[in-house]
Scaffold this motif. Structure first.
Motif, short mmCIF file in Angstrom:
data_model
loop_
_atom_site.label_atom_id
_atom_site.label_comp_id
_atom_site.label_asym_id
_atom_site.label_seq_id
_atom_site.Cartn_x
_atom_site.Cartn_y
_atom_site.Cartn_z
N PRO A 106 0.82 -1.21 0.00
CA PRO A 106 0.00 0.00 0.00
C PRO A 106 0.85 1.27 0.00
N GLN A 107 0.60 2.14 -0.95
CA GLN A 107 1.38 3.37 -1.05
C GLN A 107 0.60 4.40 -1.86
N SER B 30 -4.28 2.75 1.06
CA SER B 30 -3.29 3.36 1.96
C SER B 30 -3.93 4.44 2.82
N ASN C 170 -3.84 4.19 6.84
CA ASN C 170 -3.17 5.23 7.63
C ASN C 170 -4.15 5.98 8.52
N LYS D 163 -1.08 0.10 -4.62
CA LYS D 163 0.05 1.01 -4.84
C LYS D 163 -0.33 2.03 -5.91
N PRO E 275 0.85 11.48 4.80
CA PRO E 275 -0.15 10.41 4.85
C PRO E 275 -1.56 10.98 5.05
N GLU F 71 -3.65 11.66 -0.12
CA GLU F 71 -4.67 10.90 -0.84
C GLU F 71 -5.98 11.67 -0.93
#
Length: 506
Positions: free
Chosen positions: A349-350, A355, A359, A431, A475, A479
């Motif tokens: 996960p990135q 992700s 997070n 990812k 983080p 996103e």
């Protein structure tokens, strides 16, 4: 407004963009001036060009120099995005039905020259956001020079790899994550260049430059085949897009190879004369990056509904031969295939929606002194399969509705391929990196200008320019701002990339 009496405003934007892209070459010039033109010295130092380790601004240490450099880089990229958007607005106001028909003929030359000149400058820009090109060349040199299989032997398993100026500390512990064709292509590039890192580096970037130009032309050609009134606007949104130029040329990513082959497959599908090449071209695209596999069932269905049975059978046969030929040198029955290593690399996960969720759970738990990492791992073990089951259901639904549509219109086919690609790459994949939109942007540009999917892809591509800044590494925040906000703007009906009512097509 871009009036019928000339393309001067667009050309001025092109010149300004070219000047800004040229600024990104300065660190490369400093590298060459400091280390000279020795292949070994350039190879050893190129990865640190943008790190503030080779040179400092007067009176600043390495860290302060890096911060200042990143700030200047961000300002340049924001300016490039603004110039691109201004060019888009000018082109949507272009009046093609004017007596000055020579201006209409000059428009393709202007857009292609924008792509060609800016792309050529970026050939000489050392990567400043991603080191993937060094991993590509690692895969080539380990075949052409070290005679090892990139799928069964990692770079770290090559004796004394650290002492070779041809190899770099990138992807040294995992097998080649790409398809057989790309692995073979890196082998060819490094054989043609000889044992020279600089030669292979420039040759690979030069190949990307040719494919960038060709794909820009292909987008206009396919758009015209689809009956769109503005094919060169779609080409501009690809070939002059700063996200595409910076990642395909500045950082040298291989997505442009996959995209070009996929566009060629679509062009072959739409043409009556070359349909038999559609499946072999699609196979080469899949064997570059596997994301093209999403298009395969839809294209097979389209060939069947077009009653192109000869092209379908011949294409399947040629595709099987390509797979056998390209894979023969890599698959060894005596050694197990490294499935776990390949899937583990792809599933980390990135910068993705998964992700974001992981997070959002991890940091509150960490602040509460709970076993955050263990709980996050358990969360991912449940939600990653759920995401993929959800996507498989969505994909099956879209394929089923397409299967029931007869005859299948070309526009419907492209929309379905673009839709499943956007959903998988932007929202389902564990990812995500800022260059991933390059894989689906051209598909969306082939849709009508009123399409929400097309508008999302354009807004998304500009937002991903912020990935060049420190924002990418925040983080949850990154996103939300870079993925969910573009989605919200599109669903809200943002007018950023809508065509004005008075606009005529190009």
């Amino acid at each position: 407004m871009l009036k019928p009496n000339g393309l001067d405003p667009l050309k001025r934007l092109q010149q300004n963009s070219l000047g800004l892209y040229s600024l990104l070459v300065i660190p490369s010039l400093l590298l060459w001036l400091y280390y000279g033109s020795t292949d070994a010295s350039l190879s050893r130092s190129i990865k640190g060009t943008w790190q503030g380790t080779l040179w400092h601004f007067p009176g600043l240490n390495a860290l302060a120099s890096r911060v200042l450099l990143d700030t200047l880089e961000a300002l340049v990229i924001v300016a490039l995005g603004w110039l691109f958007y201004r060019g888009y607005r000018l082109l949507t106001q272009w009046k093609p039905n004017s007596p000055a028909s020579n201006q209409n003929e000059a428009l393709p030359r202007t857009i292609l020259s924008w792509t060609a000149l800016c792309g050529a400058v970026l050939i000489f820009t050392t990567p400043f956001h991603s080191s993937d090109i060094f991993g590509y060349l690692n895969r080539g040199f380990q075949q052409s020079v070290f005679q090892t299989n990139p799928y069964l032997t990692t770079i770290s398993q090559i004796p004394q790899w650290q002492n070779s100026p041809l190899l770099h500390a990138h992807w040294i512990d995992n097998p080649c994550p790409y398809g057989f064709f790309f692995a073979r292509l890196t082998d060819w590039v490094t054989r043609w260049s000889g044992p020279s890192f600089t030669g292979a580096y420039l040759l690979f970037k030069g190949l990307n430059w040719l494919l960038l130009l060709a794909s820009t032309w292909l987008i206009a050609k396919i758009s015209r085949l689809m009956g769109h009134p503005n094919p060169w606007l779609a080409a501009y949104c690809w070939g002059a897009n700063p996200l595409v130029l910076l990642h395909a040329m500045g950082n040298g990513h291989n997505d442009i190879i996959m995209v070009f082959l996929l566009l060629m497959a679509l062009w072959a599908l739409l043409s009556q004369r070359f349909q038999w090449t559609c499946l072999p071209l699609l196979t080469l695209s899949i064997l570059t990056k596997y994301a093209s596999l999403l298009a395969a069932p839809f294209i097979l269905l389209a060939l069947w509904q077009k009653k192109a049975r000869g092209s379908l059978l011949l294409g399947l046969g040629l595709s099987a031969l390509l797979l056998l030929w390209l894979g023969a040198g890599y698959v060894d029955p005596a050694q197990p295939w490294p499935w776990n290593a390949l899937l583990d690399n792809a599933g980390k996960p990135q910068h993705s929606v998964i992700s974001l969720l992981a997070n959002a759970l991890y940091y509150p738990l960490k602040w509460c002194h709970a076993p955050a990492k263990a709980l996050q791992t358990q969360f991912l073990s449940v939600f990653k399969p759920l995401f993929w089951v959800g996507f498989a259901s969505f994909y099956g639904w879209r394929l089923w509705t397409t299967l029931k549509t007869s005859p299948l219109a070309d526009q419907r086919l492209l929309r379905e391929i673009a839709l499943v690609s956007v959903v998988m790459i932007a929202f389902i994949s564990a990812k995500f990196h800022p260059w991933y939109p390059v894989m689906f942007l051209p598909l969306c540009l082939l849709l009508p200008q009123s399409s929400r999917l097309r508008q999302f892809a354009l807004i998304f591509s500009l937002f991903q320019l912020a990935g060049f800044t420190i924002l990418q590494n925040l983080p949850v925040i990154s996103e939300i701002l870079l993925t969910l906000v573009p989605l919200w703007l599109t669903l809200k009906g943002s007018a950023l990339f809508k065509q004005t009512e008075q606009t005529s097509g190009i």
